[in-house]
Enzyme design. Structure first.
Site, PDB file in Angstrom:
ATOM      1  N   GLY A  49       3.568   8.712   0.891  1.00  0.00           N
ATOM      2  CA  GLY A  49       4.452   9.211   1.933  1.00  0.00           C
ATOM      3  C   GLY A  49       5.736   8.406   2.021  1.00  0.00           C
ATOM      4  O   GLY A  49       5.909   7.385   1.345  1.00  0.00           O
TER       5      GLY A  49
ATOM      6  N   MET B 134      -4.371   3.749  -2.655  1.00  0.00           N
ATOM      7  CA  MET B 134      -5.802   3.770  -2.381  1.00  0.00           C
ATOM      8  C   MET B 134      -6.322   5.200  -2.497  1.00  0.00           C
ATOM      9  O   MET B 134      -5.941   6.070  -1.704  1.00  0.00           O
ATOM     10  CB  MET B 134      -6.084   3.220  -0.984  1.00  0.00           C
ATOM     11  CG  MET B 134      -5.799   1.743  -0.838  1.00  0.00           C
ATOM     12  SD  MET B 134      -6.071   1.177   0.863  1.00  0.00           S
ATOM     13  CE  MET B 134      -4.672   1.937   1.690  1.00  0.00           C
TER      14      MET B 134
ATOM     15  N   SER C 266       0.935   5.116   0.087  1.00  0.00           N
ATOM     16  CA  SER C 266       0.115   6.301   0.361  1.00  0.00           C
ATOM     17  C   SER C 266       0.633   7.534  -0.353  1.00  0.00           C
ATOM     18  O   SER C 266      -0.090   8.519  -0.509  1.00  0.00           O
ATOM     19  CB  SER C 266       0.091   6.563   1.869  1.00  0.00           C
ATOM     20  OG  SER C 266       1.382   6.958   2.312  1.00  0.00           O
TER      21      SER C 266
ATOM     22  N   CYS D 146      -7.572  12.772   7.879  1.00  0.00           N
ATOM     23  CA  CYS D 146      -7.197  12.911   6.475  1.00  0.00           C
ATOM     24  C   CYS D 146      -8.296  13.525   5.615  1.00  0.00           C
ATOM     25  O   CYS D 146      -8.012  14.233   4.654  1.00  0.00           O
ATOM     26  CB  CYS D 146      -6.772  11.554   5.907  1.00  0.00           C
ATOM     27  SG  CYS D 146      -8.101  10.344   5.749  1.00  0.00           S
TER      28      CYS D 146
ATOM     29  N   ASP E  60       6.981   6.669   4.649  1.00  0.00           N
ATOM     30  CA  ASP E  60       6.931   5.406   5.374  1.00  0.00           C
ATOM     31  C   ASP E  60       6.541   4.239   4.469  1.00  0.00           C
ATOM     32  O   ASP E  60       7.197   3.185   4.462  1.00  0.00           O
ATOM     33  CB  ASP E  60       5.943   5.502   6.543  1.00  0.00           C
ATOM     34  CG  ASP E  60       6.376   6.516   7.583  1.00  0.00           C
ATOM     35  OD1 ASP E  60       7.593   6.667   7.789  1.00  0.00           O
ATOM     36  OD2 ASP E  60       5.502   7.154   8.192  1.00  0.00           O
TER      37      ASP E  60
ATOM     38  N   CYS F 244     -10.529   3.186   9.648  1.00  0.00           N
ATOM     39  CA  CYS F 244      -9.920   3.027   8.328  1.00  0.00           C
ATOM     40  C   CYS F 244      -9.120   1.734   8.263  1.00  0.00           C
ATOM     41  O   CYS F 244      -9.181   0.990   7.281  1.00  0.00           O
ATOM     42  CB  CYS F 244      -9.023   4.219   8.012  1.00  0.00           C
ATOM     43  SG  CYS F 244      -8.310   4.170   6.356  1.00  0.00           S
TER      44      CYS F 244
ATOM     45  N   ALA G 245       0.858  -1.185   0.000  1.00  0.00           N
ATOM     46  CA  ALA G 245       0.000   0.000   0.000  1.00  0.00           C
ATOM     47  C   ALA G 245       0.892   1.231   0.000  1.00  0.00           C
ATOM     48  O   ALA G 245       1.640   1.472   0.952  1.00  0.00           O
ATOM     49  CB  ALA G 245      -0.905  -0.004   1.229  1.00  0.00           C
TER      50      ALA G 245
END
Length: 366
Positions: free
Chosen positions: A10, A32, A8, A199, A12, A101, A6
């Site tokens: 970012g 996503m 994002s 978010c 990490d 989430c 996954a």
């Protein structure tokens, strides 16, 4: 293994995916798309899931040399996470959208779809550790970097989903180490600011967001005796423990600040009182999710009720799926709707949703 990473957008998630590639897994990246207003750039905002984030995720995948896809999960996100957030506040509870989430999107919709497509596991950039016992049972533990630990918001996933999850950043010493690794790998997100707050409330104005969904609902702010102290524009905009934004013109008799003690949606009232009135000794919760066998016998543990809060010593009892937690020391500001996570040292035992909190005896403050 075939691993779905996954991404994002970012730092990490990018480094986590890179570590999965280094481990020899067959990795595919997926972003996503959760927001219905993804045309808003994240610069100057607090959210995520923008076009900017999708572009950053794609560039990270290109550097890593892995396939990359975008999955539009915005409808599911709106129906579960956002709808739950609004409904919980309207009901006078305090939700945690990150928990929801992880429950409904990242380790339900995303993982289920990944398994259906033949993937063995989902890899994310969460800071948490997975340890495997001799019998093969997997345990969820706090991250090495306690300042970044995200085991609290992951506790809702349960053992079945944990068995198909990977958290490569669990043993990272600090976020600075993650950024340094990203820079060394040539990932452009190495210096990208973290997203924070909620978010889908990019400007940070939670009250304004709720007002846009629920409208104006004027009501009274009262003390524990029922005396009216002020007015509000919607009880849904208040949470237990809140101090700021009460708009009470008359000071307390002792001159000390007032805090929200309770939100009463039925009569649209907000009850306020002193800091000492927030102290609770017993927490009750339901909808429990456990990572290991739990009996009806009482057991010692540590309770955490906020993502960045401290875990406090406690003794828990489970009966018919409900959890009662007796605190060793009083805890302030526990609200219905919060996620209650039980730990044994660094290990997550389970998670439940707070339904009630009973006050500590008079004279016992948190």
């Amino acid at each position: 293994m075939r691993v779905l990473a996954a991404l994002s957008g970012g730092v990490d998630s990018a480094v986590a995916a890179a570590r999965a590639v280094d481990a020899g897994h067959d990795v595919v990246g997926v972003h996503m798309a959760l927001s219905r207003t993804r045309d808003q750039f994240r610069t100057g905002s607090r959210g995520c899931c923008s076009i900017e984030d999708a572009g950053d995720a794609r560039r990270a995948a290109d550097v890593l040399g892995i396939p990359y896809y975008v999955w539009d999960l915005s409808e599911r996100f709106e129906e579960t996470v956002v709808a739950d957030f609004v409904a919980e506040y309207e009901a006078g509870r305090t939700p945690n959208p990150c928990v929801r989430c992880n429950e409904h999107i990242k380790f339900a919709t995303l993982l289920d779809k990944a398994v259906a497509l033949g993937f063995d596991a989902v890899c994310t950039g969460h800071y948490a550790r997975i340890e495997t016992r001799g019998d093969g049972t997997r345990e969820l533990h706090r991250a090495r970097d306690l300042a970044k630990d995200q085991s609290y918001v992951l506790a809702v996933m349960g053992p079945e989903r944990l068995a198909r999850s990977m958290f490569p950043l669990g043993d990272v010493a600090s976020k600075e180490e993650t950024r340094a690794e990203a820079a060394a790998r040539g990932l452009s997100v190495s210096a990208k600011p973290d997203s924070y707050d909620i978010c889908f409330v990019a400007d940070g104005d939670t009250q304004g967001f709720l007002r846009s969904r629920l409208g104006s609902q004027p009501g009274e702010i009262v003390d524990a005796s029922g005396a009216v102290l002020g007015q509000h524009d919607g009880a849904y905009a208040f949470t237990v423990g809140q101090r700021r934004g009460l708009s009470i013109g008359r000071p307390a008799a002792d001159g000390k600040p007032r805090y929200v003690l309770a939100v009463e949606p039925v009569n649209n009232r907000v009850v306020v009182g002193s800091a000492d009135d927030l102290a609770v000794a017993t927490v009750e919760a339901d909808r429990a999710v456990w990572f290991d066998g739990v009996t009806d016998a009482a057991f010692d543990c540590a309770l955490q009720v906020r993502a960045h809060g401290a875990a406090v010593p406690a003794r828990a009892t489970v009966r018919d799926g409900r959890v009662e937690v007796l605190l060793q020391d009083a805890l302030r500001g526990v609200a219905p709707g919060q996620s209650a996570v039980l730990y044994a040292g660094t290990r997550v035992l389970g998670q439940a949703t707070v339904t009630a909190a009973r006050r500590a005896p008079a004279g016992v403050a948190g």
